[in-house]
Design an enzyme around this catalytic site. Structure first.
Site, short mmCIF file in Angstrom:
data_model
loop_
_atom_site.label_atom_id
_atom_site.label_comp_id
_atom_site.label_asym_id
_atom_site.label_seq_id
_atom_site.Cartn_x
_atom_site.Cartn_y
_atom_site.Cartn_z
N TYR A 65 -9.70 -9.85 -6.93
CA TYR A 65 -8.81 -9.68 -8.08
C TYR A 65 -9.02 -10.75 -9.14
CZ TYR A 65 -6.32 -6.32 -5.23
OH TYR A 65 -6.01 -5.23 -4.47
N LYS A 94 -1.58 -2.89 8.07
CA LYS A 94 -2.70 -2.49 8.91
C LYS A 94 -2.66 -3.26 10.23
CE LYS A 94 -5.87 -1.03 5.29
NZ LYS A 94 -7.23 -1.15 4.73
N HIS A 98 -3.50 -9.26 3.15
CA HIS A 98 -4.93 -9.31 3.39
C HIS A 98 -5.24 -10.25 4.55
CE1 HIS A 98 -6.04 -8.04 -0.99
NE2 HIS A 98 -5.89 -7.01 -0.20
N ARG A 145 0.84 -1.19 0.00
CA ARG A 145 0.00 0.00 0.00
C ARG A 145 0.88 1.25 0.00
NH1 ARG A 145 -1.95 -3.63 3.85
NH2 ARG A 145 -4.07 -4.43 3.46
#
Length: 306
Positions: free
Chosen positions: A286, A180, A277, A156
């Site tokens: 995707y 994250k 993820h 990211r």
């Protein structure tokens, strides 16, 4: 002054991020953007009235009640349908950002939705973008290293600008990424990315630092770390130079990274791990892009496809 409940603060922040996404990455027309914004403001008011306990875990019944409320308020079918499209787009965005796992809203029928994931570049277009920084450009070695790192790792934008020197292991061709929830993962680096990073770290970064000390990998003058906003400006500079779709952004390289891996035969679990993820359902989004590509090829070349 009375403070808003935490859920409403979170919802408002998510709606604001979604609006920025539609404008910056989807290139949505301003009138459509304003209309969707009003639709989500109305939804926020409904949540604020206590009609939904947790906006990140809505059920099909919750959405049915909301659509029923819109009808009670006298909305025409076309307007209610647009509200539903806005909600579907919003919750698809939240799933991509791993803010929710709920897909209940997708079970309600509505007009055709947006594309499942944002803009994806072809491998050829990515190659052109990676070569776009030129020796005459200011800090071109830094910019080239940024672009190479974005595509080589699929990280990211916030993860790339958050890299520190201690995260870099160029001799072993990998870096440590903090994603994250402060979750760490190891991401491989290809030789082109390693070369670009070595050139930048050895030839450019010391000059940017001057007498300052900084632990950030990517810096501007005075040793200040490159922000997400600055990274966005840098990518857009080269996108416009090449005449690529103006929707292309730092996130586009992440999406292209994932799609190209899957197209090349990588298994879904590996791509999930590389992207960081938490849920494989996010990664599965995707696969839709690659399926559409295969359908297009089939329609073009198969003698009985038409």
């Amino acid at each position: 002054m009375q403070q808003s409940p935490p859920q409403l603060v979170e919802l408002s922040d998510d709606v604001a991020a979604f609006r920025h996404y539609l404008q910056a990455e989807r290139g949505m027309a301003i009138n459509t953007l304003l209309a969707y914004g009003r639709d989500l403001d109305r939804y926020t008011l409904w949540v604020a009235a206590g009609e939904l306990k947790d906006y990140k875990s809505p059920t099909l019944t919750d959405f049915s009640r909301y659509i029923g409320r819109l009808r009670e308020d006298g909305l025409q079918p076309a307007s209610a349908a647009r509200h539903l499209v806005a909600l579907k787009m919003f919750y698809r965005f939240l799933r991509l950002e791993e803010r929710t796992r709920s897909n209940a809203v997708d079970l309600l029928s509505s007009p055709a939705l947006w594309e499942r994931i944002p803009q994806v570049l072809s491998p050829e277009a990515v190659e052109r973008l990676l070569r776009a920084p030129r020796p005459g450009d200011r800090f071109y070695l830094r910019d080239r290293a940024l672009l190479e790192t974005l595509y080589a790792t699929g990280c990211r934008a916030s993860e790339v600008v958050g890299l520190k020197l201690e995260d870099m292991h160029l001799e072993a061709s990998f870096l440590r990424c903090v994603g994250k929830g402060s979750k760490q993962r190891i991401v491989p680096l290809g030789k082109h990315a390693v070369q670009a990073l070595r050139s930048y770290l050895g030839d450019v970064r010391p000059g940017l630092l001057k007498s300052a000390n900084s632990t950030w990998v990517f810096v501007s003058r005075g040793g200040k770390n490159v922000s997400r906003e600055m990274l966005w400006v840098i990518v857009k500079k080269y996108v416009r130079r090449l005449g690529l779709n103006d929707r292309v952004s730092p996130h586009t390289l992440r999406h292209s990274f994932a799609t190209h891996l899957l197209s090349g035969g990588a298994d879904l679990r590996t791509v999930q791990e590389l992207l960081g993820h938490a849920s494989i359902q996010t990664t599965q989004l995707y696969t839709h892009v690659d399926r559409e590509r295969l359908r297009a090829i089939h329609r073009q070349f198969h003698p009985r496809a038409k």
